[in-house]
Design a protein around this motif. Structure first.
Motif, PDB file in Angstrom:
ATOM      1  N   LEU A  17      47.530  39.865  44.855  1.00 10.93           N
ATOM      2  CA  LEU A  17      46.923  39.041  43.809  1.00 10.93           C
ATOM      3  C   LEU A  17      47.074  37.555  44.122  1.00 10.93           C
ATOM      4  CD1 LEU A  17      48.116  40.915  40.570  1.00 10.93           C
ATOM      5  CD2 LEU A  17      45.770  40.777  41.434  1.00 10.93           C
ATOM      6  N   LEU A  18      48.267  37.184  44.554  1.00 10.49           N
ATOM      7  CA  LEU A  18      48.528  35.782  44.878  1.00 10.49           C
ATOM      8  C   LEU A  18      47.708  35.338  46.084  1.00 10.49           C
ATOM      9  CD1 LEU A  18      52.375  35.931  44.330  1.00 10.49           C
ATOM     10  CD2 LEU A  18      50.789  34.544  42.974  1.00 10.49           C
ATOM     11  N   ASP A  19      47.619  36.204  47.092  1.00 10.98           N
ATOM     12  CA  ASP A  19      46.821  35.879  48.276  1.00 10.98           C
ATOM     13  C   ASP A  19      45.354  35.676  47.904  1.00 10.98           C
ATOM     14  OD1 ASP A  19      49.063  36.061  49.888  1.00 10.98           O
ATOM     15  OD2 ASP A  19      48.622  38.107  50.579  1.00 10.98           O
ATOM     16  N   ASP A  20      44.827  36.592  47.092  1.00 10.40           N
ATOM     17  CA  ASP A  20      43.422  36.490  46.691  1.00 10.40           C
ATOM     18  C   ASP A  20      43.173  35.214  45.876  1.00 10.40           C
ATOM     19  OD1 ASP A  20      42.887  38.868  47.950  1.00 10.40           O
ATOM     20  OD2 ASP A  20      42.882  40.078  46.111  1.00 10.40           O
ATOM     21  N   ALA A  21      44.114  34.892  44.997  1.00 10.01           N
ATOM     22  CA  ALA A  21      43.962  33.690  44.173  1.00 10.01           C
ATOM     23  C   ALA A  21      43.941  32.439  45.046  1.00 10.01           C
ATOM     24  CB  ALA A  21      45.085  33.604  43.142  1.00 10.01           C
ATOM     25  N   ARG A  25      41.062  29.518  45.621  1.00 14.62           N
ATOM     26  CA  ARG A  25      41.447  28.218  45.058  1.00 14.62           C
ATOM     27  C   ARG A  25      41.650  28.294  43.557  1.00 14.62           C
ATOM     28  NH1 ARG A  25      43.584  25.281  48.597  1.00 14.62           N
ATOM     29  NH2 ARG A  25      42.931  23.314  47.648  1.00 14.62           N
ATOM     30  N   THR A  26      42.369  29.342  43.146  1.00 13.85           N
ATOM     31  CA  THR A  26      42.685  29.512  41.737  1.00 13.85           C
ATOM     32  C   THR A  26      44.115  30.039  41.640  1.00 13.85           C
ATOM     33  OG1 THR A  26      41.955  30.506  39.649  1.00 13.85           O
ATOM     34  CG2 THR A  26      41.709  31.859  41.633  1.00 13.85           C
ATOM     35  N   ARG A  69      45.421  20.839  41.215  1.00 12.08           N
ATOM     36  CA  ARG A  69      46.089  21.685  40.221  1.00 12.08           C
ATOM     37  C   ARG A  69      45.188  21.890  39.002  1.00 12.08           C
ATOM     38  NH1 ARG A  69      52.442  19.620  40.048  1.00 12.08           N
ATOM     39  NH2 ARG A  69      52.919  20.125  42.226  1.00 12.08           N
ATOM     40  N   ALA A  70      44.571  20.800  38.547  1.00 13.50           N
ATOM     41  CA  ALA A  70      43.683  20.918  37.392  1.00 13.50           C
ATOM     42  C   ALA A  70      42.515  21.848  37.695  1.00 13.50           C
ATOM     43  CB  ALA A  70      43.183  19.533  36.986  1.00 13.50           C
ATOM     44  N   LEU A  71      41.929  21.731  38.879  1.00 16.72           N
ATOM     45  CA  LEU A  71      40.803  22.596  39.237  1.00 16.72           C
ATOM     46  C   LEU A  71      41.228  24.054  39.337  1.00 16.72           C
ATOM     47  CD1 LEU A  71      39.079  20.272  41.846  1.00 16.72           C
ATOM     48  CD2 LEU A  71      38.049  21.097  39.725  1.00 16.72           C
ATOM     49  N   ALA A  76      41.007  29.461  36.709  1.00 13.32           N
ATOM     50  CA  ALA A  76      41.701  30.587  36.083  1.00 13.32           C
ATOM     51  C   ALA A  76      41.296  30.726  34.617  1.00 13.32           C
ATOM     52  CB  ALA A  76      43.215  30.395  36.207  1.00 13.32           C
ATOM     53  N   GLU A  77      41.247  29.608  33.901  1.00 13.32           N
ATOM     54  CA  GLU A  77      40.878  29.674  32.484  1.00 13.32           C
ATOM     55  C   GLU A  77      39.424  30.109  32.315  1.00 13.32           C
ATOM     56  OE1 GLU A  77      42.931  29.891  30.361  1.00 13.32           O
ATOM     57  OE2 GLU A  77      44.378  28.251  30.184  1.00 13.32           O
ATOM     58  N   ALA A  78      38.557  29.695  33.220  1.00  3.82           N
ATOM     59  CA  ALA A  78      37.157  30.110  33.140  1.00  3.82           C
ATOM     60  C   ALA A  78      37.026  31.615  33.320  1.00  3.82           C
ATOM     61  CB  ALA A  78      36.327  29.374  34.188  1.00  3.82           C
TER      62      ALA A  78
END
Length: 338
Positions: A17-21, A25-26, A69-71, A76-78
């Motif tokens: 999951l972390l690798d995919d994120a 770039r999320t 970081r904001a992006l 993630a929120e989107a």
């Protein structure tokens, strides 16, 4: 079998999951099944959680600048709130505008049900909102985004955004002022128009814009931007400087803004080492001084300590008009009341 207190299969799933994120770039949005495992890894300092149920590797997150970081947070929120739309400084980041890092600490969103979340500043939709889909996120349109930023930002930060909008679109103050009609009914439109009247698309980064904002507000002579000079050792490749005051002394004074990106960003390094870039900068400056122009350098530290900036300008003999400074501050105070 367990690894660090987690079953190996769970560990592998979390790592995937972390690798995919990171590849997207999320950051990871915790699902019900993985929430406990992610929390345990965060409790051991392996993960950071910048917002509730959102996770990233600590080393990865710490390597991102505030804008990235904001992006990451926005993506993630989107994904978990597809009806949210981003506005103001958050939308400006998505459009690629030069948003000073001091403005990106919270996400600016439009939502039918504004969330009670410390990392979000939300408002409800308006009939005048205009949206676009960009980078998989719903954001306010380019010119609405610019208008909202200029209505809300302090002068120097707003000028950085306005300059980058003109630079990106290859347009003029006049068009920007016309485009601000999209926000005629907004609080802050008077200050937005004052900022727009000072904008200049020749500025190439926010640091240059913020130095010029200081010059404007303090009554210093405004230099020409992006002026070319001959390269004494390579005439086919002239030098271009950030600022040039051409009416000071017999020859004039060059001003250069030194951001750290050109010494760190792989794209700006263009295959060179930091040392090679530093040496090239020293050679460039020495050749400019051969033309008889002293070089005045500015950094972000100077912007954080304006007295240093003022002393450098005074030492270089940059003319200052205190009456003009007072006139500008009176105008700014006036528009801030509307």
């Amino acid at each position: 079998m367990t690894v660090g207190g987690l079953h190996a299969s769970v560990q592998r799933r979390i790592d995937a999951l972390l690798d995919d994120a990171e590849a997207s770039r999320t950051i990871v949005v915790a699902s019900h099944g993985d929430a406990d495992a992610l929390k345990r890894r965060a409790s051991r300092g392996q993960l950071t959680s910048p917002a509730e149920n959102l996770y990233a590797r600590d080393a990865y997150w710490s390597g991102l600048d505030p804008a990235e970081r904001a992006l990451h947070l926005m993506r993630a929120e989107a994904s978990r709130h597809p009806t949210w739309r981003f506005r103001s400084y958050s939308a400006a980041l998505v459009w690629g505008l030069d948003v000073p890092h001091a403005l990106v600490g919270a996400l600016h969103i439009i939502a039918d049900r504004p969330p009670n979340a410390p990392h979000c500043r939300a408002r409800r939709p308006s009939s005048r909102d205009d949206y676009a889909l960009r980078d998989g996120m719903n954001v306010t349109s380019f010119w609405q985004t610019v208008a909202e930023c200029l209505c809300e930002a302090p002068f120097s930060y707003g000028l950085a955004i306005a300059d980058s909008a003109l630079h990106m679109r290859g347009t003029t103050n006049e068009e920007l002022l016309d485009r601000l009609s999209i926000a005629d009914d907004r609080t802050g439109i008077a200050q937005a128009r004052l900022i727009a009247s000072c904008a200049d698309g020749r500025a190439e980064n926010g640091g240059e814009s913020r130095v010029r904002a200081y010059l404007i507000a303090q009554g210093y002579q405004i230099p020409e931007l992006q002026v070319e000079f001959p390269n004494p050792t390579d005439p086919a490749h002239p030098y271009r400087v950030d600022f040039f005051w051409g009416l000071i002394g017999p020859r004039g004074t060059i001003g250069e803004f030194d951001g750290m990106g050109k010494y760190r960003d792989p794209q700006l390094l263009n295959g060179r080492t930091t040392i090679e870039v530093l040496v090239a900068e020293r050679q460039r400056e020495s050749r400019l001084t051969l033309l008889g122009h002293p070089v005045l350098r500015f950094t972000y530290q100077d912007l954080l300590h304006p007295i240093r900036l003022s002393r450098a300008l005074e030492s270089a003999g940059i003319p200052r008009d205190h009456v003009e400074a007072r006139r500008w501050h009176d105008a700014w105070d006036q528009v801030k009341r509307h």
